[in-house]
Design a protein around this motif. Structure first.
Motif, PDB file in Angstrom:
ATOM      1  N   MET A  88       0.835  -1.213   0.000  1.00  0.00           N
ATOM      2  CA  MET A  88       0.000   0.000   0.000  1.00  0.00           C
ATOM      3  C   MET A  88       0.860   1.248   0.000  1.00  0.00           C
ATOM      4  O   MET A  88       0.561   2.237  -0.689  1.00  0.00           O
ATOM      5  N   ALA A  89       1.966   1.238   0.759  1.00  0.00           N
ATOM      6  CA  ALA A  89       2.857   2.396   0.779  1.00  0.00           C
ATOM      7  C   ALA A  89       3.495   2.613  -0.580  1.00  0.00           C
ATOM      8  O   ALA A  89       3.628   3.751  -1.061  1.00  0.00           O
ATOM      9  N   GLU A  90       3.917   1.530  -1.240  1.00  0.00           N
ATOM     10  CA  GLU A  90       4.502   1.666  -2.577  1.00  0.00           C
ATOM     11  C   GLU A  90       3.487   2.193  -3.576  1.00  0.00           C
ATOM     12  O   GLU A  90       3.805   3.014  -4.438  1.00  0.00           O
ATOM     13  N   ALA A  91       2.230   1.770  -3.439  1.00  0.00           N
ATOM     14  CA  ALA A  91       1.192   2.250  -4.357  1.00  0.00           C
ATOM     15  C   ALA A  91       0.939   3.738  -4.164  1.00  0.00           C
ATOM     16  O   ALA A  91       0.752   4.488  -5.142  1.00  0.00           O
ATOM     17  N   GLU A  92       0.916   4.222  -2.908  1.00  0.00           N
ATOM     18  CA  GLU A  92       0.706   5.652  -2.647  1.00  0.00           C
ATOM     19  C   GLU A  92       1.852   6.482  -3.193  1.00  0.00           C
ATOM     20  O   GLU A  92       1.660   7.564  -3.765  1.00  0.00           O
ATOM     21  N   LEU A  93       3.092   6.006  -3.026  1.00  0.00           N
ATOM     22  CA  LEU A  93       4.236   6.736  -3.561  1.00  0.00           C
ATOM     23  C   LEU A  93       4.190   6.815  -5.070  1.00  0.00           C
ATOM     24  O   LEU A  93       4.530   7.839  -5.673  1.00  0.00           O
ATOM     25  N   MET A  94       3.758   5.734  -5.710  1.00  0.00           N
ATOM     26  CA  MET A  94       3.683   5.738  -7.171  1.00  0.00           C
ATOM     27  C   MET A  94       2.585   6.680  -7.657  1.00  0.00           C
ATOM     28  O   MET A  94       2.733   7.355  -8.671  1.00  0.00           O
ATOM     29  N   ASP A  95       1.483   6.800  -6.902  1.00  0.00           N
ATOM     30  CA  ASP A  95       0.404   7.704  -7.301  1.00  0.00           C
ATOM     31  C   ASP A  95       0.799   9.160  -7.133  1.00  0.00           C
ATOM     32  O   ASP A  95       0.441  10.023  -7.951  1.00  0.00           O
ATOM     33  N   THR A  96       1.547   9.472  -6.063  1.00  0.00           N
ATOM     34  CA  THR A  96       1.946  10.853  -5.791  1.00  0.00           C
ATOM     35  C   THR A  96       3.238  11.239  -6.477  1.00  0.00           C
ATOM     36  O   THR A  96       3.649  12.405  -6.415  1.00  0.00           O
ATOM     37  N   GLY A 144       6.210  10.316  -5.624  1.00  0.00           N
ATOM     38  CA  GLY A 144       7.258  10.459  -4.621  1.00  0.00           C
ATOM     39  C   GLY A 144       8.368   9.451  -4.816  1.00  0.00           C
ATOM     40  O   GLY A 144       8.465   8.778  -5.845  1.00  0.00           O
ATOM     41  N   GLU A 145       9.225   9.356  -3.844  1.00  0.00           N
ATOM     42  CA  GLU A 145      10.372   8.455  -3.876  1.00  0.00           C
ATOM     43  C   GLU A 145      10.161   7.351  -2.856  1.00  0.00           C
ATOM     44  O   GLU A 145       9.721   7.591  -1.738  1.00  0.00           O
ATOM     45  N   MET A 146      10.491   6.131  -3.264  1.00  0.00           N
ATOM     46  CA  MET A 146      10.421   4.981  -2.362  1.00  0.00           C
ATOM     47  C   MET A 146      11.718   4.870  -1.582  1.00  0.00           C
ATOM     48  O   MET A 146      12.729   5.482  -1.951  1.00  0.00           O
ATOM     49  N   GLU A 147      11.694   4.140  -0.475  1.00  0.00           N
ATOM     50  CA  GLU A 147      12.872   4.007   0.364  1.00  0.00           C
ATOM     51  C   GLU A 147      13.966   3.291  -0.406  1.00  0.00           C
ATOM     52  O   GLU A 147      13.774   2.178  -0.905  1.00  0.00           O
ATOM     53  N   GLY A 148      15.125   3.976  -0.499  1.00  0.00           N
ATOM     54  CA  GLY A 148      16.262   3.367  -1.173  1.00  0.00           C
ATOM     55  C   GLY A 148      16.180   3.434  -2.679  1.00  0.00           C
ATOM     56  O   GLY A 148      17.005   2.852  -3.365  1.00  0.00           O
ATOM     57  N   LYS A 149      15.147   4.122  -3.274  1.00  0.00           N
ATOM     58  CA  LYS A 149      15.005   4.192  -4.721  1.00  0.00           C
ATOM     59  C   LYS A 149      14.764   5.636  -5.126  1.00  0.00           C
ATOM     60  O   LYS A 149      14.394   6.491  -4.331  1.00  0.00           O
ATOM     61  N   GLY A 150      14.949   5.941  -6.379  1.00  0.00           N
ATOM     62  CA  GLY A 150      14.725   7.274  -6.906  1.00  0.00           C
ATOM     63  C   GLY A 150      13.261   7.498  -7.204  1.00  0.00           C
ATOM     64  O   GLY A 150      12.396   6.673  -6.891  1.00  0.00           O
ATOM     65  N   PRO A 151      12.929   8.646  -7.796  1.00  0.00           N
ATOM     66  CA  PRO A 151      11.537   8.936  -8.136  1.00  0.00           C
ATOM     67  C   PRO A 151      11.008   7.952  -9.162  1.00  0.00           C
ATOM     68  O   PRO A 151      11.738   7.455 -10.007  1.00  0.00           O
ATOM     69  N   VAL A 152       9.744   7.726  -9.055  1.00  0.00           N
ATOM     70  CA  VAL A 152       9.104   6.780  -9.965  1.00  0.00           C
ATOM     71  C   VAL A 152       8.899   7.445 -11.308  1.00  0.00           C
ATOM     72  O   VAL A 152       8.339   8.537 -11.402  1.00  0.00           O
ATOM     73  N   GLU A 153       9.389   6.843 -12.377  1.00  0.00           N
ATOM     74  CA  GLU A 153       9.269   7.382 -13.724  1.00  0.00           C
ATOM     75  C   GLU A 153       8.347   6.477 -14.533  1.00  0.00           C
ATOM     76  O   GLU A 153       8.499   5.269 -14.537  1.00  0.00           O
ATOM     77  N   TRP A 154       7.420   7.135 -15.222  1.00  0.00           N
ATOM     78  CA  TRP A 154       6.478   6.405 -16.054  1.00  0.00           C
ATOM     79  C   TRP A 154       6.994   6.358 -17.476  1.00  0.00           C
ATOM     80  O   TRP A 154       7.511   7.337 -17.993  1.00  0.00           O
ATOM     81  N   GLU A 155       6.880   5.235 -18.102  1.00  0.00           N
ATOM     82  CA  GLU A 155       7.321   5.077 -19.490  1.00  0.00           C
ATOM     83  C   GLU A 155       6.092   4.873 -20.373  1.00  0.00           C
ATOM     84  O   GLU A 155       5.267   3.986 -20.117  1.00  0.00           O
TER      85      GLU A 155
END
Length: 251
Positions: free
Chosen positions: A200-208, A210-221
């Motif tokens: 659930m936390a990963e899904a919220e970060l991907m929607d907003t 944001g950045e996940m712990e230990g990873k960069g910003p989520v980029e959409w292709e």
């Protein structure tokens, strides 16, 4: 007609008997088998007596299959067969010492009609026919079979089945006490909740974004707009590939 006793006393009959004895030819059915085997010096005579012993063995091996025989009769008959087997071996040794044929090299024994006598080959005391089902004998054969099976397994380098069974307990079949005391159920519920919260936390970060712990910003292709070719286009492409392959092969 002359009687048999008169024929036996005739001069011609005695002459024929003396001639047959001098040639080493005798009627095994009328003469008793000699006890001293080593005293026989004629190879044909020894072969005659050996053939008579083989016939007796064949007859007794057939008789021991009779289901009406008692256990005592089976034991006595089996002893008689083994005694005849030893006598047959002694005749074969004597024949070999007289430079006769070597019957000892054959593992199988045949009677006068060419029929194989089952179980008559090999050495040692043997059990024939229904004697194998006698009390004590059957258990002995089963024990020997188990030992041979264990020896084959050891030769292959594998563990014995008995040793493998020692390592199998109730937990191997799923009968564990963890579900009864609640330890396994509580552990599964805790791990399930942790995984759910992480997803659930990963899904919220991907929607907003944001950045996940230990990873960069989520980029959409962006997925390109693919066009599915028609059947005619696919057929044309296959023909073109086949044409290029033939040209390359010719050139």
């Amino acid at each position: 007609m002359a009687r048999n006793s008169e024929k036996a006393q005739s001069m011609l009959f005695r002459f024929r008997a003396a001639q047959a004895a001098s040639l080493g030819i005798l009627d095994a059915g009328r003469t008793r088998r000699p006890k001293s085997i080593t005293s026989q010096t004629s190879t044909p005579v020894c072969e005659k007596w050996r053939g008579q012993v083989v016939k007796e063995i064949s007859r007794k091996v057939t008789k021991i299959q009779d289901p009406s025989l008692s256990d005592y009769q089976l034991r006595d008959l089996n002893d008689e067969i083994n005694k005849l087997m030893r006598e047959k071996h002694m005749w074969e040794v004597q024949i070999r010492q007289l430079n006769g044929p070597n019957y000892m090299r054959f593992d199988r024994v045949f009677d006068a009609d060419g029929v194989e006598i089952p179980g008559a080959g090999g050495k040692g005391y043997k059990y024939f026919g229904r004697a194998k089902e006698l009390p004590g004998v059957k258990e002995m054969f089963e024990l020997m079979g188990k030992k041979r099976e264990e020896e084959r397994e050891e030769a292959k380098g594998g563990e014995k089945r008995a040793e493998l069974r020692k390592a199998v307990d109730a937990a191997y079949y799923g009968y564990n006490l963890d579900e009864e005391n609640g330890e396994l159920l509580s552990y599964e519920a805790r791990v399930e909740k942790e995984n759910f919260d992480r997803l659930m936390a990963e899904a919220e970060l991907m929607d907003t974004g944001g950045e996940m712990e230990g990873k960069g910003p989520v980029e959409w292709e962006e997925i390109p707009d693919w066009r599915v070719p028609t059947a005619e286009e696919i057929q044309q492409e296959l023909l073109e590939r086949e044409r290029r392959r033939l040209l390359d092969k010719i050139g």
